[in-house]
Write an enzyme that holds these catalytic residues in place. Structure first.
Site, PDB file in Angstrom:
ATOM      1  N   HIS A 201       0.830  -1.205   0.000  1.00  0.00           N
ATOM      2  CA  HIS A 201       0.000   0.000   0.000  1.00  0.00           C
ATOM      3  C   HIS A 201       0.873   1.266   0.000  1.00  0.00           C
ATOM      4  O   HIS A 201       0.642   2.200  -0.779  1.00  0.00           O
ATOM      5  CB  HIS A 201      -0.927  -0.009   1.218  1.00  0.00           C
ATOM      6  CG  HIS A 201      -1.612   1.289   1.475  1.00  0.00           C
ATOM      7  ND1 HIS A 201      -2.660   1.752   0.699  1.00  0.00           N
ATOM      8  CD2 HIS A 201      -1.393   2.244   2.408  1.00  0.00           C
ATOM      9  CE1 HIS A 201      -3.043   2.929   1.155  1.00  0.00           C
ATOM     10  NE2 HIS A 201      -2.289   3.257   2.190  1.00  0.00           N
ATOM     11  N   HIS A 206       1.216   5.231  -2.184  1.00  0.00           N
ATOM     12  CA  HIS A 206       1.610   6.588  -1.783  1.00  0.00           C
ATOM     13  C   HIS A 206       2.879   7.127  -2.435  1.00  0.00           C
ATOM     14  O   HIS A 206       2.938   8.296  -2.811  1.00  0.00           O
ATOM     15  CB  HIS A 206       1.840   6.627  -0.263  1.00  0.00           C
ATOM     16  CG  HIS A 206       0.586   6.571   0.542  1.00  0.00           C
ATOM     17  ND1 HIS A 206      -0.302   7.620   0.612  1.00  0.00           N
ATOM     18  CD2 HIS A 206       0.061   5.593   1.333  1.00  0.00           C
ATOM     19  CE1 HIS A 206      -1.304   7.298   1.415  1.00  0.00           C
ATOM     20  NE2 HIS A 206      -1.121   6.070   1.861  1.00  0.00           N
ATOM     21  N   GLU A 246      -6.073   9.353   0.365  1.00  0.00           N
ATOM     22  CA  GLU A 246      -6.357   7.908   0.399  1.00  0.00           C
ATOM     23  C   GLU A 246      -7.360   7.469  -0.681  1.00  0.00           C
ATOM     24  O   GLU A 246      -7.155   6.448  -1.314  1.00  0.00           O
ATOM     25  CB  GLU A 246      -6.875   7.484   1.777  1.00  0.00           C
ATOM     26  CG  GLU A 246      -5.807   7.445   2.861  1.00  0.00           C
ATOM     27  CD  GLU A 246      -4.712   6.379   2.661  1.00  0.00           C
ATOM     28  OE1 GLU A 246      -4.868   5.484   1.804  1.00  0.00           O
ATOM     29  OE2 GLU A 246      -3.692   6.473   3.360  1.00  0.00           O
ATOM     30  N   SER A 265      -3.688   1.239  -4.730  1.00  0.00           N
ATOM     31  CA  SER A 265      -3.048   0.013  -4.237  1.00  0.00           C
ATOM     32  C   SER A 265      -4.042  -1.145  -4.130  1.00  0.00           C
ATOM     33  O   SER A 265      -3.715  -2.165  -3.548  1.00  0.00           O
ATOM     34  CB  SER A 265      -2.375   0.270  -2.881  1.00  0.00           C
ATOM     35  OG  SER A 265      -3.349   0.581  -1.900  1.00  0.00           O
TER      36      SER A 265
HETATM   37  N1  HBI Z   1      -1.346   5.565  10.314  1.00  0.00           N
HETATM   38  N2  HBI Z   1       0.510   4.325   9.690  1.00  0.00           N
HETATM   39  C1  HBI Z   1      -0.606   5.008   9.348  1.00  0.00           C
HETATM   40  N3  HBI Z   1      -0.945   5.132   8.032  1.00  0.00           N
HETATM   41  C2  HBI Z   1      -2.059   5.833   7.650  1.00  0.00           C
HETATM   42  O1  HBI Z   1      -2.342   5.942   6.439  1.00  0.00           O
HETATM   43  C3  HBI Z   1      -2.866   6.427   8.643  1.00  0.00           C
HETATM   44  C4  HBI Z   1      -2.476   6.266   9.985  1.00  0.00           C
HETATM   45  N4  HBI Z   1      -3.222   6.807  10.959  1.00  0.00           N
HETATM   46  C5  HBI Z   1      -4.374   7.597  10.687  1.00  0.00           C
HETATM   47  C6  HBI Z   1      -4.743   7.667   9.271  1.00  0.00           C
HETATM   48  N5  HBI Z   1      -4.001   7.145   8.333  1.00  0.00           N
HETATM   49  C7  HBI Z   1      -6.043   8.337   8.887  1.00  0.00           C
HETATM   50  O2  HBI Z   1      -6.733   8.797   9.999  1.00  0.00           O
HETATM   51  C8  HBI Z   1      -5.841   9.522   7.948  1.00  0.00           C
HETATM   52  O3  HBI Z   1      -7.105   9.925   7.477  1.00  0.00           O
HETATM   53  C9  HBI Z   1      -5.134  10.655   8.604  1.00  0.00           C
HETATM   54 FE    FE Z   2      -2.438   5.101   3.239  1.00  0.00          FE
END
Ligand code: HBI
Ligand code: FE
Length: 359
Positions: A201, A206, A246, A265
């Site tokens: 992913h 990303h 996302e 992804s």
């Molecule tokens: N933590 N490791 C990780 N990866 C993410 O994509 C992620 C997260 N914590 C919170 C989060 N995404 C979501 O709340 C986002 O919308 C910020």
């Molecule tokens: Fe992500």
């Protein structure tokens, strides 16, 4: 009528939530929601596989021990892990040709001033990742190589993380142009499903976009807005992040293209979001029995910040921006609309947040 005195008084001073002031203070961000292992619940494909759990624990331990400034840990992936990567890499690759947005598939870099008279440097993204970062069907790239590459392109770096972080800690790091990235891989039992972020992913969803300067700026903008924000505003920013970085879509002429990493992804979500008519098989996979297609709304961050979203099925509602610049502009506007006690700015020379009081 005339404003009352309370309407024109400046905001009363308040305690603000803790936030990192220096890039080293990201070391203090250890409160993953899962503690690195507990997220493996009965629904996780690796739940009943002790060997998988042990391996995941091993890789997660590297992330937990990591301190800013150290070399990023290198993982020697097993043949089984590499086979999982290969399955994902091959299947997504052909779909990206069709449905990934232009910014994902190609790159362009701004050149130093003395080079301005030359053609801008641009081309296909994937060959770059293969040349400089070790992307290949039979090789899982190392975070360190990717981080070095991104740093030279946009100043973004990667930091290993043990799993899902709180939205606040995750977003705060973006202010420092740091992206938290998991390093373990999904269970080999089903290469096309993971309930949590994994290296496929991060690297296939990303990473390529972080090589794009406009995308890098836009991510940092959300990060800066999250510093010292109220819990309520962090939740709004997390939703905006969810519906753009996302699960966001971009319009390209007549087409709707994948922009969000969760779409890029996942072959199922990409078909769901981008196909004219998602197949029945696709819909069933995403538990979308009743709905034929996602409802597409033009990107409005204020609306996105209030929109609810499921995390176990495909997205019933998605937001589509006219372009990356359109998304960037609207999100900057949204971030400016949040009430802040001060305006944080990032000083890249000292890797420190500088704070200016609101007037
Ligand atoms: N933590 N490791 C990780 N990866 C993410 O994509 C992620 C997260 N914590 C919170 C989060 N995404 C979501 O709340 C986002 O919308 C910020
Ligand atoms: Fe992500």
């Amino acid at each position: 009528g005339l404003p009352g005195v309370y309407d024109v008084l400046p905001e009363t001073p308040r305690e603000v939530p803790w936030f990192p002031m220096n890039i080293r203070e990201l070391d203090l961000t250890v409160d993953t929601l899962d503690g690195g292992t507990e997220l493996i619940n009965e629904d996780h494909p690796g739940f009943n596989d002790p060997a998988y759990r042990e391996r995941r624990f091993e890789i997660v331990s590297l992330a937990k021990a990591y301190k800013h400034g150290e070399k990023l840990p290198r993982v020697r992936y097993t043949e089984q892990e590499t086979a999982t990567w290969q399955a994902v890499y091959e299947r997504l690759g052909s779909l990206h040709d069709k449905w990934a947005c232009r910014e994902y598939r190609s790159y362009s870099t701004s050149l130093p001033l003395y080079d301005l008279c030359r053609q801008p440097d641009e081309g296909e993204m994937l060959p770059q990742m293969e040349k400089y970062c070790g992307y290949a069907v039979n090789n899982i790239p190392q975070l360190g190589d990717i981080s070095d590459f991104l740093q030279q392109r946009t100043g973004f770096t990667l930091r290993p993380i043990s799993g899902l972080l709180s939205a606040r800690d995750f977003l705060n790091a973006l202010a420092f142009r740091v992206f938290y990235s998991t390093q373990y891989i999904r269970h080999h039992g089903n290469p096309f499903y993971t309930p949590e972020p994994d290296i496929c992913h991060e690297l296939l969803g990303h990473v390529p976009l972080f090589a794009n300067p406009a995308f890098a700026d836009f991510s940092q903008e959300i990060g800066l807005a999250s510093l010292a924000a109220t819990d309520e505003d962090v939740a709004k920013l997390a939703a905006v992040y969810w519906f753009t970085v996302e699960f966001g879509l971009l319009r390209e002429g007549e087409d709707v293209k994948a922009f969000g990493a969760g779409v890029l992804s996942s072959f199922g979500e990409m078909e769901w979001a981008c196909a004219d008519v998602p197949s029945q098989e696709c819909r069933e996979m995403g538990s979308m029995k009743e709905q034929l297609k996602p409802i597409l709304r033009p990107l409005d961050p204020l609306e996105a910040s209030k929109q609810e979203y499921p995390i176990t099925t495909y997205q019933p509602v998605m937001f589509c921006a006219e372009s990356l610049e359109d998304a960037e502009f609207r999100i900057a506007q949204f971030c400016d609309s949040l009430t802040r006690p001060f305006f944080p700015q990032y000083d890249p020379l000292t890797q420190t947040i500088r704070v200016t009081k609101a007037i």
